[in-house]
Write a protein that holds these residues in place. Structure first.
Motif, PDB file in Angstrom:
ATOM      1  N   THR A   1      38.655 -17.419 125.602  1.00 55.19           N
ATOM      2  CA  THR A   1      38.534 -17.092 124.177  1.00 55.19           C
ATOM      3  C   THR A   1      38.107 -15.640 123.991  1.00 55.19           C
ATOM      4  OG1 THR A   1      38.039 -19.378 123.616  1.00 55.19           O
ATOM      5  CG2 THR A   1      37.354 -17.719 122.020  1.00 55.19           C
TER       6      THR A   1
ATOM      7  N   GLN B   1      40.689 -21.715 118.649  1.00 59.45           N
ATOM      8  CA  GLN B   1      40.369 -22.910 119.428  1.00 59.45           C
ATOM      9  C   GLN B   1      40.212 -24.147 118.538  1.00 59.45           C
ATOM     10  OE1 GLN B   1      37.604 -21.905 122.436  1.00 59.45           O
ATOM     11  NE2 GLN B   1      37.304 -23.991 123.113  1.00 59.45           N
TER      12      GLN B   1
ATOM     13  N   ASP C   1      44.948 -20.584 121.376  1.00 56.75           N
ATOM     14  CA  ASP C   1      43.753 -20.763 122.206  1.00 56.75           C
ATOM     15  C   ASP C   1      43.480 -22.262 122.350  1.00 56.75           C
ATOM     16  OD1 ASP C   1      41.507 -20.268 123.684  1.00 56.75           O
ATOM     17  OD2 ASP C   1      40.335 -19.401 122.044  1.00 56.75           O
ATOM     18  N   GLU C   2      43.670 -22.768 123.539  1.00 64.14           N
ATOM     19  CA  GLU C   2      43.482 -24.194 123.841  1.00 64.14           C
ATOM     20  C   GLU C   2      44.097 -25.086 122.761  1.00 64.14           C
ATOM     21  OE1 GLU C   2      39.904 -25.530 125.542  1.00 64.14           O
ATOM     22  OE2 GLU C   2      39.337 -23.574 126.340  1.00 64.14           O
TER      23      GLU C   2
HETATM   24 MG   LIG Z   1      37.546 -20.968 124.590  1.00 65.73          MG
END
Ligand SMILES: [Mg+2]
Ligand SMILES: Nc1ncnc2c1ncn2[C@@H]1O[C@H](COP(=O)(O)OP(=O)(O)O)[C@@H](O)[C@H]1O
Lengths: 248, 257
Positions: free
Chosen positions: B49, B89, B163-164
């Motif tokens: 991140t 995220q 992000d993820e």
């Molecule tokens: Mg992260």
């Protein structure tokens, strides 16, 4: 910048319109305090002959504003914890539009709540003698006061780690009017309390609004009030922008 | 690999970032070619991140540079923001607004002509047409994530960060999101995705970089990574090693040193 601000303000106004109960919730505690002082304690408080509803209204309005800006902090906290603030920060839009949209939304929702509270005040015997100019001046003071507290609320909104933490800054603000001339003349207070009450910002704002509502000249009090508002508001504005730049 | 004439979509050189005395990135270097899907693989806390936030102008690096579509993130954040889009995220959707309103909001902010038409198209593309006029609060985790990714596509940015994208989703929703990301690949968009799941990187990415201990310890296509598997173990492996084994092997060797 204006276009981004209005687009983002539109988003927040939709949020408020979809849960209009928050506007009413904000007003409930101040109105309860209003009723309590007017009808329960009022008889025991000596205000020098003034209509006690007139006497109370300025302080009640300030408590309402302090409760309401807590919601601005909560909305900013919510945006930040959900990643919306970050998403907006990576978009090609005006930097300041994100915060201004929250601030404008606060001004609008405060205006609605204030109209509600003043309406109730009239029902309770509020009898202003203000001229149009006095009303405009009072409106101006209230708007600037709201603006200053809203910029203050931006800071915990951006930095808080919990929902409760984001709103906590408003508790001392809500309490401050009780240690001022909002409910009783400062002459009745013991030494140190009286000193504090006479020198803290709420007293000067309350005295200014009281004078304007009653059509009396506000004298130097208005300049003291404006100086406090400008000082606190200016400081909070600078700190809020700094916090935002550091976060986004 | 990008042609030498055009700048890579993402060019990260020697990125360093500390939080206090926690040195998270210790010189991260990688590049991503245009139209490529690149996976940054690393365990929780590896700095994925942090890397994405630096590349998307949210965070300043302590040292090193990141260029997006040829623009430096520190010197020219405005140009970078015009080229990128971040799907963070956590699904960054306004839950009080409907799916359609969320998309139209982004379209207005990006000055995309015809916000309504754009929203309608994306809702259809992401299988959200039936839910278009419901508040996002009523969406399932997978639907929110799809809306979130759709919001990132408004205005067709050149580079998208995911992000993820599937963390916290149930297996079914994960497969939905995978299908979505694979669909994007054909559109020529450059995608940098981060993941803790080796299988996810294997499924989606053209190229995979492993972020561990503050640096990129391996970077290549899946088959290139497979050749990095230590030969000592090949003797009793007849099947292809999985990425998980490669990952553990590489980390194992690094940490043994
Ligand atoms: Mg992260
Ligand atoms: N704003 C921050 N302040 C302090 N420490 C941070 C901050 N952001 C991330 N970290 C720390 O940096 C490390 C890497 O975090 P992160 O980039 O979020 O990892 P990942 O996304 O790979 O899970 C973690 O140890 C995390 O605690």
């Amino acid at each position: 910048m204006l276009r981004d601000t209005s687009t983002l303000t539109g988003r927040l106004m939709k949020q408020i319109l979809r849960s209009p109960d928050t506007i009413i919730t904000v007003a409930i505690t101040p109105i309860a305090i209003f009723l309590l002082f007017r009808y329960v304690f009022g008889g025991a408080i000596e205000t020098g002959g003034a209509n006690y509803t007139n006497y109370l209204l300025p302080g009640i309005l300030l408590i309402t504003i302090a409760s309401s800006v807590a919601y601005t902090a909560l909305r900013i906290f919510n945006d930040t914890s959900k990643g919306i603030t970050a998403r907006l920060g990576t978009m090609p839009i005006s930097r300041s539009a994100v915060l201004w949209s929250h601030v404008l939304t606060s001004l609008v929702s405060n205006a609605v709540t204030a109209v509600l509270v003043v309406g109730i005040a009239f029902a309770m015997g509020f009898r202003p003698e203000a001229s149009v100019l006095d009303w405009l001046a009072a409106l101006g003071v209230l708007t600037l006061f709201t603006l200053a507290l809203t910029w203050m609320s931006v800071i915990p909104g951006l930095t808080a780690t919990t929902m409760e933490g984001a709103g906590a800054f408003s508790y001392p603000l809500i309490f401050l009017p009780f240690l001022s001339s909002a409910f009783a003349p400062t002459e009745s207070m013991p030494g140190p309390v009286r000193w504090f009450a006479e020198n803290q910002p709420v007293t000067s704002v309350v005295e200014t609004l009281r004078a304007l509502f009653e059509g009396r000249p506000a004298g130097d009090e208005i300049w003291v009030a404006l100086a406090w508002i400008a000082g606190v508001g200016g400081l909070c504005y600078v700190l809020a922008l700094r916090t935002y730049r550091r976060k986004v | 690999m990008p042609s030498p004439a055009s700048a890579p979509a993402i060019d990260v050189v020697g990125l360093r970032k500390s939080f206090g005395d926690n040195e998270v990135l210790k010189g991260v270097t990688f590049d991503v070619g245009r139209g490529e899907i690149f996976a940054l693989l690393g365990s929780n806390g590896a700095g994925k991140t942090t890397t994405v936030n630096i590349c998307s102008t949210l965070l300043r690096p302590d040292a090193g540079t990141a260029s997006l579509s040829g623009h430096d993130v520190v010197a020219r954040p405005e140009e970078v923001r015009r080229a990128i889009s971040l799907t963070g995220q956590f699904a960054a959707v306004d839950e009080v607004l409907t799916g359609r309103e969320n998309l139209e909001l982004i379209a207005r902010l990006r000055r995309v002509p015809g916000p309504r038409t754009v929203a309608t198209g994306l809702l259809a593309q992401f299988g959200l047409t039936d839910a278009a006029d419901r508040r996002a609060a009523t969406y399932s985790g997978g639907m929110k994530r799809r809306l979130d990714i759709a919001m990132s596509l408004v205005g067709s940015p050149e580079i998208i960060f995911l992000d993820e994208p599937t963390t916290g989703l149930d297996p079914e929703a994960r497969i939905e999101v995978w299908r979505t990301v694979k669909g994007l690949a054909s559109s020529g968009t450059t995608i940098l995705l981060t993941t803790q799941y080796l299988e996810e990187a294997e499924q989606l990415a053209d190229r995979i970089a492993i972020l561990h201990g503050g640096t990129i310890i391996a970077n290549g296509t899946l088959s290139e990574l497979k050749t990095m598997f230590p030969p000592a173990k090949v003797e009793y492996v007849e099947k292809q090693p999985t990425l998980e084994e490669i990952f553990l092997a590489i980390i194992g060797t690094k940490e043994a040193n």
